[in-house]
Design a protein around this motif. Structure first.
Motif, PDB file in Angstrom:
ATOM      1  N   ILE A  11       3.142  -2.877   2.757  1.00 22.90           N
ATOM      2  CA  ILE A  11       4.560  -2.658   2.474  1.00 22.90           C
ATOM      3  C   ILE A  11       4.944  -1.247   2.897  1.00 22.90           C
ATOM      4  CG2 ILE A  11       6.289  -2.365   0.658  1.00 22.90           C
ATOM      5  CD1 ILE A  11       4.947  -4.604  -0.873  1.00 22.90           C
ATOM      6  N   ASP A  13       8.170   1.288   2.614  1.00 24.42           N
ATOM      7  CA  ASP A  13       9.435   1.536   1.923  1.00 24.42           C
ATOM      8  C   ASP A  13      10.305   2.457   2.771  1.00 24.42           C
ATOM      9  OD1 ASP A  13       8.974   0.085  -0.539  1.00 24.42           O
ATOM     10  OD2 ASP A  13       7.532   1.655  -1.061  1.00 24.42           O
ATOM     11  N   SER A  15      13.991   4.325   2.227  1.00 27.76           N
ATOM     12  CA  SER A  15      15.016   4.564   1.218  1.00 27.76           C
ATOM     13  C   SER A  15      15.810   5.824   1.540  1.00 27.76           C
ATOM     14  CB  SER A  15      14.379   4.695  -0.173  1.00 27.76           C
ATOM     15  OG  SER A  15      13.476   5.792  -0.204  1.00 27.76           O
ATOM     16  N   SER A  60      14.899  -3.524  -2.201  1.00 26.36           N
ATOM     17  CA  SER A  60      14.057  -3.121  -3.330  1.00 26.36           C
ATOM     18  C   SER A  60      14.774  -2.193  -4.290  1.00 26.36           C
ATOM     19  CB  SER A  60      12.782  -2.441  -2.810  1.00 26.36           C
ATOM     20  OG  SER A  60      13.090  -1.334  -1.979  1.00 26.36           O
ATOM     21  N   ARG A  66      12.472  -2.856   1.720  1.00 27.84           N
ATOM     22  CA  ARG A  66      11.030  -3.072   1.724  1.00 27.84           C
ATOM     23  C   ARG A  66      10.678  -3.862   2.987  1.00 27.84           C
ATOM     24  NH1 ARG A  66      11.280  -6.500  -2.104  1.00 27.84           N
ATOM     25  NH2 ARG A  66      10.847  -5.164  -3.891  1.00 27.84           N
ATOM     26  N   GLU A  68       7.648  -5.751   4.778  1.00 29.13           N
ATOM     27  CA  GLU A  68       6.283  -6.276   4.632  1.00 29.13           C
ATOM     28  C   GLU A  68       5.757  -6.662   6.013  1.00 29.13           C
ATOM     29  OE1 GLU A  68       3.972 -10.270   3.543  1.00 29.13           O
ATOM     30  OE2 GLU A  68       5.781  -9.928   2.334  1.00 29.13           O
ATOM     31  N   LYS A  94       4.386   4.314   3.433  1.00 28.59           N
ATOM     32  CA  LYS A  94       3.599   3.098   3.237  1.00 28.59           C
ATOM     33  C   LYS A  94       3.026   3.101   1.829  1.00 28.59           C
ATOM     34  CE  LYS A  94      -0.648   2.523   4.725  1.00 28.59           C
ATOM     35  NZ  LYS A  94      -1.866   2.327   5.541  1.00 28.59           N
ATOM     36  N   GLN A  95       3.169   1.995   1.113  1.00 26.29           N
ATOM     37  CA  GLN A  95       2.616   1.902  -0.226  1.00 26.29           C
ATOM     38  C   GLN A  95       1.087   1.864  -0.166  1.00 26.29           C
ATOM     39  OE1 GLN A  95       4.144  -1.190  -2.758  1.00 26.29           O
ATOM     40  NE2 GLN A  95       6.289  -0.714  -2.305  1.00 26.29           N
ATOM     41  N   PRO A  98      -0.718  -2.158  -2.058  1.00 20.92           N
ATOM     42  CA  PRO A  98       0.269  -2.951  -2.799  1.00 20.92           C
ATOM     43  C   PRO A  98      -0.276  -4.329  -3.167  1.00 20.92           C
ATOM     44  CG  PRO A  98       0.734  -3.053  -0.468  1.00 20.92           C
ATOM     45  CD  PRO A  98      -0.392  -2.076  -0.622  1.00 20.92           C
ATOM     46  N   SER A 115      10.942  -8.426  -8.512  1.00 14.26           N
ATOM     47  CA  SER A 115      10.233  -8.159  -7.266  1.00 14.26           C
ATOM     48  C   SER A 115       9.788  -9.446  -6.571  1.00 14.26           C
ATOM     49  CB  SER A 115       9.008  -7.280  -7.538  1.00 14.26           C
ATOM     50  OG  SER A 115       9.414  -6.004  -7.995  1.00 14.26           O
ATOM     51  N   TYR A 130       5.971  -9.104  -5.082  1.00 16.36           N
ATOM     52  CA  TYR A 130       5.575  -7.717  -4.871  1.00 16.36           C
ATOM     53  C   TYR A 130       5.357  -7.087  -6.236  1.00 16.36           C
ATOM     54  CZ  TYR A 130       7.536  -8.838  -0.306  1.00 16.36           C
ATOM     55  OH  TYR A 130       7.811  -9.443   0.895  1.00 16.36           O
TER      56      TYR A 130
END
Length: 284
Positions: A11, A13, A15, A60, A66, A68, A94-95, A98, A115, A130
C-alpha cells in the motif's frame, strides 16, 4: 464468504491538499468518479502509452488516497510518483508490512470496517480489507482461481509491465481509464486507440480438457502466434491474445494450442467487446 490474505501486495499512501489533483493529472482513471469505499483499477503509463505500474486506488480519508499494488514494484512506484510530484503539496509513503485481505461472493463483507472497500473490477461482490479483516479461510490460490474465472488480469502473472497498453488488459472496460477527463501521461496514444478502435490484443478466458501449461506459454494456431497464456488454475486460465487471429482460427475451424494442449477461447461475459467481423489485412 471465502477470505484470503494477500502477502504479495503493498500500500502506498498519497495525502495532502494537492494529493487528488496531483494523481488526477498523471494516472489513467478519473478520480472524480471514485466513490467512498470503492477500489478502482488504474495505471501509470509511459509517455508511449504502455503500463508502467498497475494498482487499485481507494479513498482513505480527507485528502488521502490509498494505492494498492504488487509488493515487488512498490518502491519503484513510490520513486516514480515522487519524480512527478514537483511542487504539489502531497506526501507519498509506502506502508510498512500492511495487512491486506480479499473476500468474495458475499455482500456481508461490506459491513466489516471503514477500511473495507468494494473491488469494482468484479460484477459479483468482492471486497478488499485494509487492516481489520475477517479470519482467512481460503488461500491465495483460491482467490486467483476466482479472479481467473472472471477474466480479471493483473501484471506479473498475466502480462509484463511496459509491455501492454490499457486496452490490452481491459482497463478501458472496467473504469480504469478516464477518457473524458483532462490529460494524463500517455493519454494521446490511449485516446487514439479508443477513437480509432484499433485495439486488437484483448484478455480472453481459456479452457482445456487437461491442465494448462505454465504462464507465458505461447498460444499458436496454424503455426502462427495468437497470444500468450497468463494466470492458470488447472484447466482454466487467462490469455492476452490477438482477437483478429483468434477469430480467423475459429472461422477456419483451426485448433488453437498452448504448448501441446488444445484450448477453447472465450470473451469474458462482462466485457463489452466482440471478435472482429473479419481478420485484419495483415492476416488475410
Amino acid at each position: 464468504m471465502p477470505t484470503a490474505t494477500l502477502a504479495d501486495r503493498a500500500i502506498i499512501d498519497v495525502s495532502g491538499p494537492d494529493a487528488e489533483h496531483f494523481l488526477q493529472n498523471i494516472l489513467t482513471l478519473d478520480l472524480d468518479a471514485l466513490r467512498d469505499r470503492e477500489a478502482r483499477p488504474g495505471a501509470l503509463l509511459a509517455p508511449q502509452g504502455k503500463i508502467m505500474f498497475d494498482f487499485l486506488v481507494s479513498r482513505s480519508g480527507e485528502n488521502a488516497l490509498r494505492l494498492e499494488c504488487r509488493a515487488d514494484i512498490a518502491d519503484d512506484f513510490v520513486r516514480r510518483l515522487t519524480l512527478y510530484r514537483l511542487r504539489a503539496k502531497a506526501e507519498i509513503s509506502k506502508q510498512d508490512q500492511p495487512d491486506i485481505a480479499v473476500s468474495w461472493q458475499d455482500d456481508s463483507a461490506a459491513s466489516q470496517s471503514d477500511s473495507t472497500v468494494r473491488d469494482s473490477r468484479f460484477l459479483s461482490p468482492v471486497f478488499r480489507h485494509y487492516g481489520a479483516a475477517p479470519v482467512a479461510d481460503a488461500s491465495e490460490a483460491d482467490w486467483h482461481a476466482f479472479r481467473i474465472a472472471n477474466g480479471v488480469a493483473e501484471s506479473g502473472p498475466d502480462y509484463a509491465l511496459s509491455d501492454a497498453f490499457p486496452h490490452d488488459v481491459l482497463l478501458d472496460l472496467m473504469g480504469g481509464v478516464g477518457f473524458k477527463k483532462g490529460c494524463f501521461i500517455g493519454q494521446e496514444v490511449v485516446s487514439r486507440m479508443q477513437h480509432r478502435g484499433t485495439a486488437r490484443r484483448r484478455v480472453l478466458l481459456v479452457s482445456a480438457a487437461s491442465d494448462l501449461p505454465a504462464p507465458g506459454t505461447d498460444l499458436v494456431s496454424g503455426g502462427k502466434l495468437v497470444g500468450t497464456l497468463g494466470s492458470v488454475s488447472g484447466t482454466t486460465g487467462i490469455a492476452i491474445a490477438r482477437i483478429d487471429r483468434v477469430k480467423a482460427a475459429l472461422d477456419a475451424g483451426a485448433e488453437i494450442t498452448a504448448g501441446d494442449v488444445a484450448i477453447t477461447p472465450a470473451i469474458p461475459g462482462w466485457a463489452g467487446f466482440t471478435y472482429p467481423e473479419a481478420a485484419s489485412a495483415e492476416d488475410a
